[in-house]
Each structure stands twice: as C-alpha cells, then as structure tokens.
Design a protein around this motif. Structure first.
Motif, PDB file in Angstrom:
ATOM      1  N   ILE A  86       0.851  -1.194   0.000  1.00  0.00           N
ATOM      2  CA  ILE A  86       0.000   0.000   0.000  1.00  0.00           C
ATOM      3  C   ILE A  86       0.884   1.240   0.000  1.00  0.00           C
ATOM      4  CG2 ILE A  86      -1.785   1.287   1.235  1.00  0.00           C
ATOM      5  CD1 ILE A  86      -2.746  -1.380   2.407  1.00  0.00           C
ATOM      6  N   VAL A  87       0.714   2.062  -1.020  1.00  0.00           N
ATOM      7  CA  VAL A  87       1.561   3.245  -1.204  1.00  0.00           C
ATOM      8  C   VAL A  87       0.676   4.485  -1.328  1.00  0.00           C
ATOM      9  CG1 VAL A  87       3.413   4.269  -2.571  1.00  0.00           C
ATOM     10  CG2 VAL A  87       3.162   1.777  -2.501  1.00  0.00           C
ATOM     11  N   GLY A  88       0.689   5.341  -0.317  1.00  0.00           N
ATOM     12  CA  GLY A  88      -0.049   6.604  -0.402  1.00  0.00           C
ATOM     13  C   GLY A  88      -1.526   6.515  -0.072  1.00  0.00           C
ATOM     14  N   ALA A  89      -2.127   5.355  -0.227  1.00  0.00           N
ATOM     15  CA  ALA A  89      -3.577   5.212  -0.014  1.00  0.00           C
ATOM     16  C   ALA A  89      -3.880   4.805   1.422  1.00  0.00           C
ATOM     17  CB  ALA A  89      -4.147   4.191  -0.988  1.00  0.00           C
ATOM     18  N   VAL A  90      -4.023   5.797   2.283  1.00  0.00           N
ATOM     19  CA  VAL A  90      -4.391   5.515   3.678  1.00  0.00           C
ATOM     20  C   VAL A  90      -5.757   4.842   3.713  1.00  0.00           C
ATOM     21  CG1 VAL A  90      -4.761   6.518   5.972  1.00  0.00           C
ATOM     22  CG2 VAL A  90      -3.049   7.499   4.456  1.00  0.00           C
ATOM     23  N   GLU A  91      -6.589   5.158   2.706  1.00  0.00           N
ATOM     24  CA  GLU A  91      -7.911   4.540   2.611  1.00  0.00           C
ATOM     25  C   GLU A  91      -7.802   3.011   2.543  1.00  0.00           C
ATOM     26  OE1 GLU A  91      -8.027   8.671   1.007  1.00  0.00           O
ATOM     27  OE2 GLU A  91      -6.744   6.937   0.634  1.00  0.00           O
ATOM     28  N   ALA A  92      -6.814   2.518   1.792  1.00  0.00           N
ATOM     29  CA  ALA A  92      -6.617   1.071   1.680  1.00  0.00           C
ATOM     30  C   ALA A  92      -6.145   0.475   2.996  1.00  0.00           C
ATOM     31  CB  ALA A  92      -5.612   0.757   0.573  1.00  0.00           C
ATOM     32  N   MET A  93      -5.358   1.233   3.747  1.00  0.00           N
ATOM     33  CA  MET A  93      -4.918   0.746   5.055  1.00  0.00           C
ATOM     34  C   MET A  93      -6.097   0.645   6.016  1.00  0.00           C
ATOM     35  SD  MET A  93      -1.132   2.465   5.553  1.00  0.00           S
ATOM     36  CE  MET A  93      -0.873   1.650   7.130  1.00  0.00           C
ATOM     37  N   GLU A  94      -6.998   1.628   5.954  1.00  0.00           N
ATOM     38  CA  GLU A  94      -8.188   1.567   6.809  1.00  0.00           C
ATOM     39  C   GLU A  94      -9.062   0.365   6.453  1.00  0.00           C
ATOM     40  OE1 GLU A  94     -10.537   5.009   7.517  1.00  0.00           O
ATOM     41  OE2 GLU A  94      -8.831   6.367   7.586  1.00  0.00           O
ATOM     42  N   ASP A  95      -9.272   0.151   5.154  1.00  0.00           N
ATOM     43  CA  ASP A  95     -10.083  -0.984   4.727  1.00  0.00           C
ATOM     44  C   ASP A  95      -9.428  -2.304   5.121  1.00  0.00           C
ATOM     45  OD1 ASP A  95     -12.102   0.582   3.691  1.00  0.00           O
ATOM     46  OD2 ASP A  95     -11.364   0.517   1.636  1.00  0.00           O
ATOM     47  N   SER A  96      -8.095  -2.329   5.161  1.00  0.00           N
ATOM     48  CA  SER A  96      -7.382  -3.537   5.573  1.00  0.00           C
ATOM     49  C   SER A  96      -7.711  -3.910   7.017  1.00  0.00           C
ATOM     50  CB  SER A  96      -5.867  -3.348   5.407  1.00  0.00           C
ATOM     51  OG  SER A  96      -5.522  -3.191   4.054  1.00  0.00           O
ATOM     52  N   ILE A  97      -7.969  -2.903   7.850  1.00  0.00           N
ATOM     53  CA  ILE A  97      -8.351  -3.176   9.241  1.00  0.00           C
ATOM     54  C   ILE A  97      -9.669  -3.940   9.272  1.00  0.00           C
ATOM     55  CG2 ILE A  97      -8.996  -2.143  11.454  1.00  0.00           C
ATOM     56  CD1 ILE A  97      -7.280   0.296  10.689  1.00  0.00           C
ATOM     57  N   ILE A  98     -10.631  -3.493   8.464  1.00  0.00           N
ATOM     58  CA  ILE A  98     -11.956  -4.125   8.428  1.00  0.00           C
ATOM     59  C   ILE A  98     -11.862  -5.576   7.972  1.00  0.00           C
ATOM     60  CG2 ILE A  98     -14.222  -4.081   7.299  1.00  0.00           C
ATOM     61  CD1 ILE A  98     -13.891  -1.877   9.349  1.00  0.00           C
ATOM     62  N   LEU A  99     -11.055  -5.843   6.948  1.00  0.00           N
ATOM     63  CA  LEU A  99     -10.982  -7.178   6.357  1.00  0.00           C
ATOM     64  C   LEU A  99      -9.820  -8.022   6.875  1.00  0.00           C
ATOM     65  CD1 LEU A  99     -11.833  -6.343   2.624  1.00  0.00           C
ATOM     66  CD2 LEU A  99     -13.382  -7.023   4.477  1.00  0.00           C
ATOM     67  N   ASP A 100      -9.016  -7.452   7.762  1.00  0.00           N
ATOM     68  CA  ASP A 100      -7.840  -8.138   8.298  1.00  0.00           C
ATOM     69  C   ASP A 100      -6.907  -8.588   7.171  1.00  0.00           C
ATOM     70  OD1 ASP A 100      -6.209  -9.048  10.388  1.00  0.00           O
ATOM     71  OD2 ASP A 100      -7.011 -11.086  10.246  1.00  0.00           O
ATOM     72  N   VAL A 101      -6.685  -7.691   6.231  1.00  0.00           N
ATOM     73  CA  VAL A 101      -5.720  -7.915   5.151  1.00  0.00           C
ATOM     74  C   VAL A 101      -4.385  -7.340   5.605  1.00  0.00           C
ATOM     75  CG1 VAL A 101      -5.059  -7.248   2.808  1.00  0.00           C
ATOM     76  CG2 VAL A 101      -7.411  -7.924   3.297  1.00  0.00           C
ATOM     77  N   LYS A 102      -3.345  -8.131   5.511  1.00  0.00           N
ATOM     78  CA  LYS A 102      -2.035  -7.699   6.023  1.00  0.00           C
ATOM     79  C   LYS A 102      -1.070  -7.440   4.861  1.00  0.00           C
ATOM     80  CE  LYS A 102      -2.511  -9.939  10.512  1.00  0.00           C
ATOM     81  NZ  LYS A 102      -3.938 -10.234  10.400  1.00  0.00           N
ATOM     82  N   PRO A 103      -0.850  -6.169   4.515  1.00  0.00           N
ATOM     83  CA  PRO A 103       0.097  -5.859   3.434  1.00  0.00           C
ATOM     84  C   PRO A 103       1.521  -6.155   3.856  1.00  0.00           C
ATOM     85  CG  PRO A 103      -0.594  -3.849   4.546  1.00  0.00           C
ATOM     86  CD  PRO A 103      -1.421  -4.958   5.132  1.00  0.00           C
ATOM     87  N   VAL A 104       2.370  -6.474   2.865  1.00  0.00           N
ATOM     88  CA  VAL A 104       3.787  -6.699   3.193  1.00  0.00           C
ATOM     89  C   VAL A 104       4.526  -5.370   3.297  1.00  0.00           C
ATOM     90  CG1 VAL A 104       3.889  -8.999   2.189  1.00  0.00           C
ATOM     91  CG2 VAL A 104       4.383  -7.012   0.750  1.00  0.00           C
ATOM     92  N   GLY A 105       3.966  -4.322   2.695  1.00  0.00           N
ATOM     93  CA  GLY A 105       4.534  -2.981   2.792  1.00  0.00           C
ATOM     94  C   GLY A 105       3.423  -1.972   2.973  1.00  0.00           C
TER      95      GLY A 105
END
Length: 343
Positions: A86-105
């Motif tokens: 995830i690069v620049g998109a804080v929105e994607a980081m927030e959505d990752s919390i909801i879905l428990d998606v763990k980015p490598v970066g």
C-alpha cells in the motif's frame, strides 16, 4: 594362391560391414551434441505416465493471470495475489483493518506505524510516508500488486507501474463500497466485504431511527484542525456524507458553499454557530502549532459559541488519522456520532 587372396578380400568386406553396423547403433545411443540429453530425457519421463501415455504439463501457477474490474477500469493481475503493498492510499490501510488484510509494505507516519494500524502492520515494512514513497523499498518487496493513491501525480503512478501492477485506490468518499469490494477481491475476502457493507447499512437505519426528528432544526458540524487552523469540507467529503446524506441532517450554508477543504476563521465559525461540534485534531498535522487545539478552545469568540457553551463540542470521537470516507471511518464514526448526538 589366387583362392587364398580371394578369401582374404571376402573376410575384409565382412568385417567392414560389421563395424559399420555397430557404429550406427552407437550413434543412436549417444546423447545429443547440444548437451541437453539429460534434460530432454527428464522432460520425456515427466511428460509420460507409467504406461508411456503422454500427458499435458499444467500451466505454471506463477505465470497465470486474472483480470479484475474496478471503477470501470480493467486490470491484469497475478492469479494469486499474496504480496500487497500500500503506497499513499491511507484509505486502503483503513479498509485492511476491516478485512484483516495484512500488506507486506505499508505507509508509515513519521517513520512509524501508528496504533490505529497495528493489527495489520505487525509484519509489514515501511515503504515511506503518505506522499513520499520509497521506490527501492517497494521494489525489494516484490509485490504482486501495488495499491497507490488517486492523489498521486502521474509520474509517481507511472513509476509504480514499472514495479508491479498498480491500482489507484480512490480517495473519494462515495467510492467506499467499491474500494472495500476491491480489497476483498484481492485478499480473498469478498464475503467479509459484503458482510461489512450490509452491517453498516443496518446500523445506519438503527441510528436514523434512534435520532428521529430531534435534530431537525439543529446545526451539526465537523471541523479539522491542520497547521493551527480550522478547516471545513463540502457535503460529500470527509465525515460529512454520514451526517448530511445518510443521517439526513441539514448542512449549514458554509458547508454547502465549500468547494474543497476550506479554512474557517473563528469569526466565520461564530457566525455559523453550530449546536453540535466535532473537532478532529492530530499532532502530526500540527507539528508547528502543537497548542492549536488548546488555543482554539480558549479563544473568547469560540467560548461564546453555542456548542462550546452547552458542552456539545467533542474532540476526536474517532482516531484523528481516520480519513472519513472509508468503510472503517464510516463504521466507527457512525457509532460514535450517534452516541454523542443522542446525549
């Protein structure tokens, strides 16, 4: 003597024929001159069953791709996406919390991952700040897909696309459902995405029912303090869609007139004079003015406004890093704002 010579010639011819025959057999048994005999033999064995029947080799899993569509644009990605950056998109980081998606970066804030994101960044590597990506770090992570930001200039997006397939994650509030479904598709969590969207809509109906008409003639406003100054947003930006579009409250004229993030003086705020005030304040956004919140609360003009006088001004009812227009922001803000408006 003549007879002996004739027999000798016959024997010489017979021996020559035998040598030639043996030499032909040797050629057939020799490995090919290109040195690939062992490889060819291995491939032949791999391509045959025990009874000698040939079978088709399955396509390489790494080489397989799939196409997905997001906001009317088609993207070609690896069939199996395991390494999301995830690069620049804080929105994607927030959505990752909801879905428990763990980015490598993921994005760091001041060089660290804030507590808000600790559930998804435990094993992640920082790839730079929100608008300052570290391309070397991104490249080293060998991502299957990069989730960039629609706020990026073209040259940044193009550079990311040379590293891995890049999808620009929307920062527009009205795209929150499409965003969550995209992440669900990438992370193999489509069902969880659908469930989160459905639950939010149920909770929204419940919040509307609990509020009824009690706020019909009252002004509710969200402001954000940045660089020591108050800012307001248009009706469909930040947390405003929840208050005005979804809960059905009337937006003040100042909000309706806003075209983008707009600074608001204390004098203008006093003219607006809201009944309820929700303030979002982050130290990271006020590094040069760390006392901005206290100064604002102590300002004589502000102290004389209705929301502050009546104890209906609330600070950071959700984490100040929340973007406002994501599934995560909507879920946590709806719960918190409904509680405060029902007091």
């Amino acid at each position: 003597m003549k007879k002996k010579g004739f027999l000798s010639v016959i024997m010489a011819i017979a021996i020559a024929v035998m040598i030639t025959a043996c030499g032909g057999n040797s050629k057939e048994e020799k490995a090919p001159a290109n040195g690939n005999g062992a490889a060819a033999n291995t491939e032949k064995q791999a391509g045959e069953s025990n009874n000698g029947a040939k079978t088709e080799k399955p396509a390489s899993e790494e080489a397989a791709t799939r196409k997905i569509t997001y906001l009317d644009q088609e993207y070609e990605l690896p069939a199996k996406v395991e390494r999301i950056v995830i690069v620049g998109a804080v929105e994607a980081m927030e959505d990752s919390i909801i879905l428990d998606v763990k980015p490598v970066g993921a994005i760091s804030f001041g060089g660290v991952f804030p507590p808000m994101f600790e559930s998804i960044t435990k094993d992640a590597v920082s790839i730079g700040e929100k608008m300052e990506p570290n391309f070397e770090a991104i490249l080293s992570l060998k991502p299957d897909v990069i989730l960039g930001s629609t706020k990026f200039p073209a040259e940044v997006s193009e550079k990311l696309a040379t590293i891995a397939p890049t999808i620009l994650y929307s920062h527009i509030s009205t795209n929150w459902e499409a965003n969550l479904k995209l992440l669900g598709e990438l992370g193999g969590k489509e069902a969880q995405a659908e469930e989160a969207i459905a639950k939010y809509k149920v909770d929204l109906d419940a919040a509307r029912a609990s509020l009824g008409d009690k706020l019909k003639d009252q002004k509710v406003v969200v402001v954000r303090i940045r660089q020591g100054q108050m800012f307001v947003y248009p009706e469909k930006v930040f947390f405003n869609p929840i208050i005005y579009s979804e809960l059905g409250l009337t937006a003040p004229a100042e909000i309706k007139a806003a075209k983008a993030q707009e600074a608001l003086s204390v004098e203008k705020f006093a003219e607006m004079n809201p009944d309820y005030l929700f303030i979002q304040f982050s130290q990271d956004e006020n590094k040069d003015t760390p006392n901005a919140l206290e100064d604002l609360q102590a300002n004589p003009i502000m102290k004389n406004t209705k929301a502050i006088k009546e104890g209906k001004a609330f600070v950071n009812i959700v984490d100040p890093l929340a973007q406002g227009g994501t599934a995560y922001s909507k879920i946590v803000f709806l719960k918190a704002v409904a509680e405060h408006l029902n007091k």
